[in-house]
Design a protein around this motif. Structure first.
Motif, mmCIF file in Angstrom:
data_model
loop_
_atom_site.group_PDB
_atom_site.id
_atom_site.type_symbol
_atom_site.label_atom_id
_atom_site.label_comp_id
_atom_site.label_asym_id
_atom_site.label_seq_id
_atom_site.Cartn_x
_atom_site.Cartn_y
_atom_site.Cartn_z
ATOM 1 N N ILE A 64 -9.968 13.510 89.756
ATOM 2 C CA ILE A 64 -10.559 12.166 89.769
ATOM 3 C C ILE A 64 -10.959 11.771 91.183
ATOM 4 C CG2 ILE A 64 -10.043 9.719 89.441
ATOM 5 C CD1 ILE A 64 -10.613 11.155 86.851
ATOM 6 N N GLN A 65 -10.073 12.005 92.143
ATOM 7 C CA GLN A 65 -10.377 11.629 93.519
ATOM 8 C C GLN A 65 -11.495 12.492 94.101
ATOM 9 O OE1 GLN A 65 -8.931 8.904 94.998
ATOM 10 N NE2 GLN A 65 -8.056 8.635 92.972
ATOM 11 N N ALA A 66 -11.555 13.766 93.704
ATOM 12 C CA ALA A 66 -12.647 14.628 94.175
ATOM 13 C C ALA A 66 -13.989 14.149 93.632
ATOM 14 C CB ALA A 66 -12.385 16.073 93.747
ATOM 15 N N LEU A 67 -14.032 13.756 92.348
ATOM 16 C CA LEU A 67 -15.255 13.212 91.761
ATOM 17 C C LEU A 67 -15.685 11.936 92.484
ATOM 18 C CD1 LEU A 67 -17.433 13.062 89.539
ATOM 19 C CD2 LEU A 67 -15.738 11.884 88.102
ATOM 20 N N SER A 68 -14.718 11.065 92.763
ATOM 21 C CA SER A 68 -15.022 9.815 93.456
ATOM 22 C C SER A 68 -15.541 10.076 94.871
ATOM 23 C CB SER A 68 -13.768 8.939 93.505
ATOM 24 O OG SER A 68 -13.989 7.792 94.282
ATOM 25 N N SER A 69 -14.901 10.983 95.595
ATOM 26 C CA SER A 69 -15.322 11.280 96.974
ATOM 27 C C SER A 69 -16.696 11.933 97.008
ATOM 28 C CB SER A 69 -14.284 12.188 97.640
ATOM 29 O OG SER A 69 -13.038 11.551 97.737
ATOM 30 N N ALA A 70 -16.966 12.829 96.055
ATOM 31 C CA ALA A 70 -18.284 13.474 96.001
ATOM 32 C C ALA A 70 -19.386 12.450 95.720
ATOM 33 C CB ALA A 70 -18.283 14.562 94.931
ATOM 34 N N THR A 71 -19.120 11.524 94.796
ATOM 35 C CA THR A 71 -20.092 10.463 94.505
ATOM 36 C C THR A 71 -20.310 9.571 95.721
ATOM 37 O OG1 THR A 71 -19.296 10.471 92.219
ATOM 38 C CG2 THR A 71 -20.651 8.612 92.899
ATOM 39 N N LEU B 94 -13.431 11.316 105.445
ATOM 40 C CA LEU B 94 -12.339 12.139 105.972
ATOM 41 C C LEU B 94 -10.998 11.440 105.787
ATOM 42 C CD1 LEU B 94 -13.802 13.595 109.321
ATOM 43 C CD2 LEU B 94 -13.403 14.803 107.169
ATOM 44 N N GLY B 95 -10.971 10.132 106.066
ATOM 45 C CA GLY B 95 -9.731 9.381 105.875
ATOM 46 C C GLY B 95 -9.297 9.348 104.425
ATOM 47 N N LEU B 96 -10.248 9.172 103.512
ATOM 48 C CA LEU B 96 -9.915 9.173 102.089
ATOM 49 C C LEU B 96 -9.383 10.529 101.634
ATOM 50 C CD1 LEU B 96 -12.960 7.177 100.646
ATOM 51 C CD2 LEU B 96 -10.593 6.396 100.755
ATOM 52 N N GLU B 97 -9.980 11.606 102.145
ATOM 53 C CA GLU B 97 -9.508 12.946 101.766
ATOM 54 C C GLU B 97 -8.123 13.218 102.321
ATOM 55 O OE1 GLU B 97 -11.145 15.142 99.602
ATOM 56 O OE2 GLU B 97 -12.087 13.190 99.346
ATOM 57 N N LEU B 98 -7.861 12.778 103.553
ATOM 58 C CA LEU B 98 -6.524 12.942 104.130
ATOM 59 C C LEU B 98 -5.506 12.163 103.320
ATOM 60 C CD1 LEU B 98 -4.675 13.951 106.402
ATOM 61 C CD2 LEU B 98 -5.330 11.926 107.736
ATOM 62 N N ASN B 99 -5.886 10.974 102.894
ATOM 63 C CA ASN B 99 -5.006 10.156 102.062
ATOM 64 C C ASN B 99 -4.717 10.837 100.726
ATOM 65 O OD1 ASN B 99 -4.918 7.934 99.760
ATOM 66 N ND2 ASN B 99 -4.121 6.981 101.613
ATOM 67 N N THR B 100 -5.755 11.372 100.087
ATOM 68 C CA THR B 100 -5.585 12.039 98.786
ATOM 69 C C THR B 100 -4.730 13.293 98.905
ATOM 70 O OG1 THR B 100 -7.730 11.222 98.021
ATOM 71 C CG2 THR B 100 -6.816 13.128 96.877
ATOM 72 N N LEU B 101 -5.035 14.137 99.895
ATOM 73 C CA LEU B 101 -4.310 15.399 100.049
ATOM 74 C C LEU B 101 -2.872 15.185 100.511
ATOM 75 C CD1 LEU B 101 -7.124 17.583 101.645
ATOM 76 C CD2 LEU B 101 -6.321 17.591 99.278
ATOM 77 N N LEU C 269 -2.948 17.552 89.335
ATOM 78 C CA LEU C 269 -4.277 18.113 89.061
ATOM 79 C C LEU C 269 -5.248 17.031 88.593
ATOM 80 C CD1 LEU C 269 -6.111 20.578 88.841
ATOM 81 C CD2 LEU C 269 -5.234 20.947 86.519
ATOM 82 N N LYS C 270 -4.794 16.162 87.678
ATOM 83 C CA LYS C 270 -5.650 15.064 87.196
ATOM 84 C C LYS C 270 -6.045 14.154 88.354
ATOM 85 C CE LYS C 270 -3.634 14.819 82.539
ATOM 86 N NZ LYS C 270 -2.782 13.993 81.639
ATOM 87 N N TYR C 271 -5.074 13.808 89.191
ATOM 88 C CA TYR C 271 -5.351 12.908 90.314
ATOM 89 C C TYR C 271 -6.343 13.547 91.285
ATOM 90 C CZ TYR C 271 -4.542 9.729 94.207
ATOM 91 O OH TYR C 271 -4.720 8.822 95.228
ATOM 92 N N PHE C 272 -6.163 14.847 91.556
ATOM 93 C CA PHE C 272 -7.070 15.536 92.475
ATOM 94 C C PHE C 272 -8.494 15.563 91.936
ATOM 95 C CE2 PHE C 272 -9.228 19.531 93.568
ATOM 96 C CZ PHE C 272 -9.371 19.344 94.940
#
Length: 332
Positions: free
Chosen positions: A64-71, A33-40, A59-62
């Motif tokens: 990449i970060q979405a792939l990382s968070s899902a993993t 949750l903290g990582l997603e808040l940081n990304t968004l 868009l590129k950053y989102f």
């Protein structure tokens, strides 16, 4: 000023809040949750300048970060079944999130699309949360991943910046090289990583502020650098400090790391870090020499008219942290 905008101040607050939540969380879910808040929170800061380049970078950053968070979340759930394989996947997802090699492919093109202040945030604040999580899962398995990532980051950061003429890409490869030193510090002791990160943030801030003052993005634009000796000396010292040249501020964490790694007999790893640090110092020297030798008479005359006491005093303040070790040595 970008950071004085009310919306930017709000998103900076939530970005830092997300980092604090991630560091202090007791579970992987709250960390996520903290990582997603940081990304968004960072994505609106990327899109502060409303144009197609900023939109593509966001868009590129989102993605990449979405792939990382899902993993990360999938690997955390797999830890209920086993421990070794999920820990490796979590380490790789965190390396992707922080932009360390060999998962660094997204960092240089995204930094090339960002203004200088957002580049500074990406190089400093955005590294804290994934590196803190990496320190929480250190084990014999993840330590090997950390060591390999550090060695590859050192090589990529040192060699990748040699043929670059775009300053933001040079700073991106420099960040990857410094990431190698910080991963090595995490491998050994957290206090070493904290000291290295704080000094790296200070020195990077001084370089970015100087480049942002005149909106310099390309080596050719150093032709338009102000013909002001204070500005040139400040640029020279900031870049050499970032390269770790003694007796400037950036040399202190590298000296601490060198001493600690030599005591622990990590000689080959240390040699790799030191040799690639010399490569980064080469392209810092190239920028410094060009800023000193290239001047444009018409531009410099206009700059002398616009130079005021406030900008001169700002440059002096910017040089104080870089000079601080030298001031201490003079006393002895």
């Amino acid at each position: 000023m970008f950071l004085l905008n009310p919306s930017s101040m709000l998103f900076m607050f939530t970005l830092i809040l997300g980092t604090v939540i991630t560091i202090s969380s007791p579970t992987w879910f709250v960390s996520w949750l903290g990582l997603e808040l940081n990304t968004l929170s960072f994505i609106p800061l990327i899109m502060h300048h409303k144009n197609s380049i900023s939109s593509q970078a966001a868009l590129k950053y989102f993605l990449i970060q979405a792939l990382s968070s899902a993993t990360l979340m999938a690997s955390a759930a797999m830890m209920l079944l086993s421990t070794a394989s999920p820990q490796i996947m979590i380490s790789l997802s965190l390396l992707l999130k922080m932009g360390a090699a060999p998962l660094h492919f997204w960092l240089p093109p995204i930094m090339q699309s960002l203004p200088w202040i957002q580049c500074l945030i990406l190089m400093t604040i955005q590294k804290i949360a994934p590196m803190a999580l990496m320190s929480y899962i250190l084990s014999p398995v993840t330590s090997k991943v950390l060591m390999m990532a550090s060695i590859v980051s050192a090589l990529v950061g040192g060699i990748g910046g040699l043929n670059q003429t775009l300053l933001r890409k040079i700073m991106a490869f420099s960040s990857i090289n410094h990431m190698a030193w910080m991963l090595a510090a995490l491998y050994m002791e957290k206090s070493l990583w904290l000291n290295y990160f704080l000094i790296y943030s200070i020195v990077s801030s001084s370089v970015v502020i100087l480049m942002n003052m005149n909106q310099i993005f390309h080596l050719k634009q150093l032709f338009f650098i102000p013909n002001n000796q204070m500005y040139k000396v400040s640029t020279l010292l900031s870049l050499f400090s970032l390269g770790g040249l003694p007796p400037l501020l950036g040399f202190i964490p590298k000296m601490m790391m060198t001493t600690f790694m030599a005591k622990n007999m990590l000689i080959l790893w240390l040699l790799t870090l030191m040799m690639t640090a010399l490569l980064t110092l080469f392209y810092y020297t190239r920028i410094s020499i060009m800023s000193f030798m290239l001047t444009m008479p018409k531009y410099t005359m206009n700059f002398k008219e616009n130079l005021n006491q406030k900008s001169t005093s700002f440059l002096i303040i910017n040089m104080i942290p870089i000079f601080s070790p030298l001031i201490v040595l003079i006393q002895f």
